[in-house]
Design an enzyme around this catalytic site. Structure first.
Site, mmCIF file in Angstrom:
data_model
loop_
_atom_site.group_PDB
_atom_site.id
_atom_site.type_symbol
_atom_site.label_atom_id
_atom_site.label_comp_id
_atom_site.label_asym_id
_atom_site.label_seq_id
_atom_site.Cartn_x
_atom_site.Cartn_y
_atom_site.Cartn_z
ATOM 1 N N LYS A 14 51.038 -9.756 -61.800
ATOM 2 C CA LYS A 14 51.363 -9.501 -60.391
ATOM 3 C C LYS A 14 52.855 -8.811 -60.347
ATOM 4 C CE LYS A 14 50.522 -13.522 -58.622
ATOM 5 N NZ LYS A 14 50.335 -14.205 -59.765
ATOM 6 N N ARG A 89 49.417 -18.179 -50.946
ATOM 7 C CA ARG A 89 48.692 -18.873 -52.211
ATOM 8 C C ARG A 89 47.618 -20.049 -51.730
ATOM 9 N NH1 ARG A 89 53.016 -17.879 -56.156
ATOM 10 N NH2 ARG A 89 52.374 -18.863 -58.073
ATOM 11 N N ARG A 128 56.172 -15.092 -72.113
ATOM 12 C CA ARG A 128 57.250 -14.594 -70.971
ATOM 13 C C ARG A 128 58.524 -14.854 -70.905
ATOM 14 N NH1 ARG A 128 54.734 -14.092 -65.284
ATOM 15 N NH2 ARG A 128 54.882 -16.404 -65.214
ATOM 16 N N ARG A 161 61.443 -18.969 -68.210
ATOM 17 C CA ARG A 161 61.596 -19.731 -67.077
ATOM 18 C C ARG A 161 61.134 -21.220 -67.156
ATOM 19 N NH1 ARG A 161 57.397 -16.699 -62.922
ATOM 20 N NH2 ARG A 161 56.902 -18.986 -62.325
ATOM 21 N N ARG A 172 49.430 -25.053 -63.691
ATOM 22 C CA ARG A 172 49.451 -23.909 -62.606
ATOM 23 C C ARG A 172 48.306 -22.956 -62.393
ATOM 24 N NH1 ARG A 172 54.455 -20.874 -65.023
ATOM 25 N NH2 ARG A 172 54.171 -19.174 -63.597
HETATM 26 P P1 AMP Z 1 55.651 -17.549 -59.219
HETATM 27 O O1 AMP Z 1 56.820 -17.196 -59.578
HETATM 28 O O2 AMP Z 1 54.708 -16.849 -58.388
HETATM 29 O O3 AMP Z 1 54.682 -18.089 -60.489
HETATM 30 O O4 AMP Z 1 55.770 -18.817 -58.597
HETATM 31 C C1 AMP Z 1 56.453 -20.218 -59.201
HETATM 32 C C2 AMP Z 1 56.412 -21.408 -58.639
HETATM 33 O O5 AMP Z 1 56.912 -21.420 -57.320
HETATM 34 C C3 AMP Z 1 54.653 -21.868 -58.185
HETATM 35 O O6 AMP Z 1 54.299 -22.642 -59.290
HETATM 36 C C4 AMP Z 1 55.075 -22.773 -56.879
HETATM 37 O O7 AMP Z 1 55.544 -23.903 -57.270
HETATM 38 C C5 AMP Z 1 55.999 -22.024 -56.280
HETATM 39 N N1 AMP Z 1 55.691 -20.976 -55.264
HETATM 40 C C6 AMP Z 1 55.689 -19.745 -55.383
HETATM 41 N N2 AMP Z 1 54.863 -19.030 -54.359
HETATM 42 C C7 AMP Z 1 54.370 -20.139 -53.712
HETATM 43 C C8 AMP Z 1 53.699 -20.167 -52.508
HETATM 44 N N3 AMP Z 1 53.121 -19.122 -51.936
HETATM 45 N N4 AMP Z 1 53.187 -21.315 -52.086
HETATM 46 C C9 AMP Z 1 53.276 -22.475 -52.625
HETATM 47 N N5 AMP Z 1 54.157 -22.462 -53.815
HETATM 48 C C10 AMP Z 1 54.790 -21.153 -54.195
#
Ligand code: AMP
Length: 215
Positions: A14, A89, A128, A161, A172
């Site tokens: 994404k 999400r 990554r 990260r 995740r």
């Molecule tokens: P990402 O960078 O999209 O992989 O997000 C990293 C982490 O941020 C996720 O594993 C969640 O803990 C949190 N997170 C990001 N977006 C959301 C969302 N829309 N709702 C809830 N938690 C989120």
């Protein structure tokens, strides 16, 4: 107007596609994960609350995310469209987005759903690396920076990260299966979902997205 939503598991590409769409069409990518990480780094109350969920690979509670996105989507740069990456999400977040769209008199134009098998997702996440300064995304073997450890774009030291390890990645992906996958049906019913096999590689997916955007 281009209001685009990118759906897919962690590691489905994404962020990579969002960056390409921003580059090609000049619309901002709004990534909740990036906004949360900025808050964690700055030690804001939201960051302090979100940190423990993020490190465990769990979702941050809906009320915090919905409040955050309400603010973000009212900002000036989002007036002419946006790419949503990592939001919604959950069904509750999707309903909040629908409410926001209804109030602002608009609809999503495209929902692009990126798929890949679990082993591919885990390998991508574990390899990554990201640039903490400009957000560029790399992979240790598939897409390394020209100089090891240094961002090609801005020269900062790239990092891994905290949640990009194989163990947290497993959780995740499980969380995605349980809480986010129901959104596929939600958007399928609205008739705006298009599915792309991200295992084909980012360039092929990008070309397919371009075709849809040009139509
Ligand atoms: P990402 O960078 O999209 O992989 O997000 C990293 C982490 O941020 C996720 O594993 C969640 O803990 C949190 N997170 C990001 N977006 C959301 C969302 N829309 N709702 C809830 N938690 C989120």
């Amino acid at each position: 107007m281009n209001r685009i939503l990118l759906l897919g598991a962690p590691g489905s590409g994404k962020g990579t596609q969002a960056a390409k769409i921003t580059q090609n069409y000049g619309i901002p990518a709004i990534a909740t994960g990036d906004i949360l990480r900025e808050n964690v780094a700055a030690g804001t109350p939201l960051g302090l609350e979100a940190k423990r969920y993020m490190e465990a690979g769990e979702l941050v509670p809906d009320d915090l995310i919905i409040a955050l996105m309400n603010d973000r989507m009212h900002e000036d740069d989002a007036k002419n469209g946006y790419i949503l990456d990592g939001f919604p999400r959950t069904i509750a977040q999707a309903e909040a987005l629908d409410e926001f769209l209804a109030k602002s008199g608009g609809e999503l134009d495209h929902v692009f759903y990126l798929t890949a098998p679990k082993d591919v997702l885990i390998a991508r996440i574990a390899g990554r690396r990201v640039c903490p300064q400009c957000g560029a995304i790399y992979h240790m073997t598939r897409f390394p920076p020209k100089t090891p450890g240094v961002c090609d774009v801005c020269g900062a030291a790239i990092i891994q990260r905290k949640d990009d390890n194989a163990e947290t990645a497993e959780n995740r992906i499980d969380v995605y299966e349980r809480q986010t996958k129901p959104l596929i049906e939600y958007y399928e019913k609205k008739g705006i979902l298009m599915t792309f096999d991200s295992a084909l590689g980012s360039e092929i997916v990008q070309a397919k997205i371009d075709e849809v955007m040009a139509a």
